[in-house]
Design an enzyme around this catalytic site. Sequence first.
Site, short mmCIF file in Angstrom:
data_model
loop_
_atom_site.label_atom_id
_atom_site.label_comp_id
_atom_site.label_asym_id
_atom_site.label_seq_id
_atom_site.Cartn_x
_atom_site.Cartn_y
_atom_site.Cartn_z
N LEU A 1 -21.98 53.65 30.85
CA LEU A 1 -22.12 52.62 31.96
C LEU A 1 -21.02 53.05 33.48
O LEU A 1 -20.22 53.33 33.07
CB LEU A 1 -22.24 51.55 31.45
N SER A 2 -21.37 53.07 34.61
CA SER A 2 -20.48 53.14 35.50
C SER A 2 -20.17 54.76 36.12
O SER A 2 -20.96 55.91 35.60
CB SER A 2 -20.06 52.33 36.15
#
Length: 581
Positions: free
Chosen positions: A240-241
């Site tokens: 994520l990210s």
Amino acid sequence: MDSSGEVRVTTHRDGDDLLSAGLGLRGLAGAPAPFVQPAAPTTAELRRRAVQSSWKGIADLGPLGGFGTLYGQVPDIPGREFAAFATLAGASAPHRVLVQVPDGFDRTKRCLVVTASPGTRGIYGSIALAGAWGLPRGCAVAYTDKAAGSGYFDSSDGSGVTLDGTRAKAGQAPLEFEPKGVSAQAGIAVKHAHSGDHPEADWGRHVLQAARFGLAMLDQAFPDEAPFTPVNTRIIATGLSNGGGAVLRAAGEDTDGILAAVVALAPNIHVAGHGRPFYDYATEAALLLPAALAAPDFDGLPFARIASAQPPAWALRGASLRAHGRLAGATPVAQAAEALAMLRASGWQDDALAAGASSTSLDLWRTVTVAYASAYLRRLVGDMPCGFSYRPQHTGGLAGPVDAIVRAAWWADGSGSPPGAGILLAGGSDLSMDPTLPGNLCLRELWTGQGTDAQRLHEAVDATAATLPRENLPILVVHGAQDGLIPMAFTSKPYVKWLRASGRSPVFWKVPYAQHFDAFLAFPDFGDRHAPLLPFGYASLDRAWAYVTEGRPLPEDAAVRDTQPRGPAAFTATALALPAA
């Protein structure tokens, strides 16, 4: 790839499991797990708190969010952990790798999930994504902090963080980060900002290293069934990210073909000649978005009108930018409109700007880009660009020695991006009515300027560009349509377009009403307007798993259609509208 030092093996059973450290869903969502002796927490207490803070950092565990009822679970998963410090060829500082092997590891469908921490978080940073999806289905999970994390070194007493999370003085034990030749007045040294290694350039190598470490630890966990290889063990990468960017980078660098599928959520990914790199749009937002937020377009939006950051504070940024020749408008209304028009002209979309108000109000743009600038320029502690530094802060709020209780909790509680408890972000400011403007102007000038440092920074950013993955590698990208920190228009959309133009066939889920921080959905009003991203990450991992194990077709891009914002009441299955399996 090089591993360095010992592998620490621990068992986690009987009230101390792999997924929640014995806290369960209610405990994860509750008050910080306590330390019996706050200045000297045990390794088990530190791990429990690190797991808890990592869950809270990326998941909405609140009563209205639907975690545990509509999606997600936190079962008791007993097993073992294998932890080590590792290095990459050419790097000077070590980083953490960790493998969780559940007692219920599925020997019939050997599976390894490999992940990198989001943002600059520590080793458990991705547990709410990779751990929560992989461990319950019998997969082992390999983590890397990708040379970031909260192993802060305090130059005032020469102490850092050991492999088990406790603190020790330099020379007493191997430390997660131990800068050499540091004066006692240098401040707090942070691995991502001060290692001198440009870790972002190696994100892909970090993920692939963690995957190979995971296979080696499975050999150690089950010697009678070794060897574990990419041929007999399916390896799925997810993040994520920044972690999402890392697994996409790994996809392009996987020349040995060890990855079976890649699932990236809200990835911070840069494609040369397409979109915009994070440092560019983040420093632009830090400069212009405070002025733009004074515009009536943002009336009624959460974070845009909170007490500590509403006009006239926003209007002061507009006046300051006019004084520096950055805006021409003579009135606050004209300055706000001009700043907003400039952001739109450079590619910002209104949904991203609206959600970006949260990052502006919380001063995230400046906080994050300070560390990136230092990393890109390979600056050491005590020599950060633009006059910035991380200074110790006493409990009373003034600069001074850090309280021992606060320092002891850094590894468990820290985000990897100060400021935070016991750490001030100092410098880059003046005594004007807009004190953070000088630092923001300086950080922006490193991108737009022509000097030696600007050239070096551009070269560092160029080194972070993605490379093309192999043709048959399944890639699924999931991004919130209202992401205000890593806007889809600058990252996922150009990446997916580039893949397709190059003959690849990625799956792209654009999730309506989802923004970057699921954890922010617990804030009143903010959660009412948005939807979570994490359940769509789990769903996309389910589809990737079905593809690699059963040969089921990959989903269509249009699978996410009917998701709605939560509203003031608890989320419903109808509003969430997860794609059908």
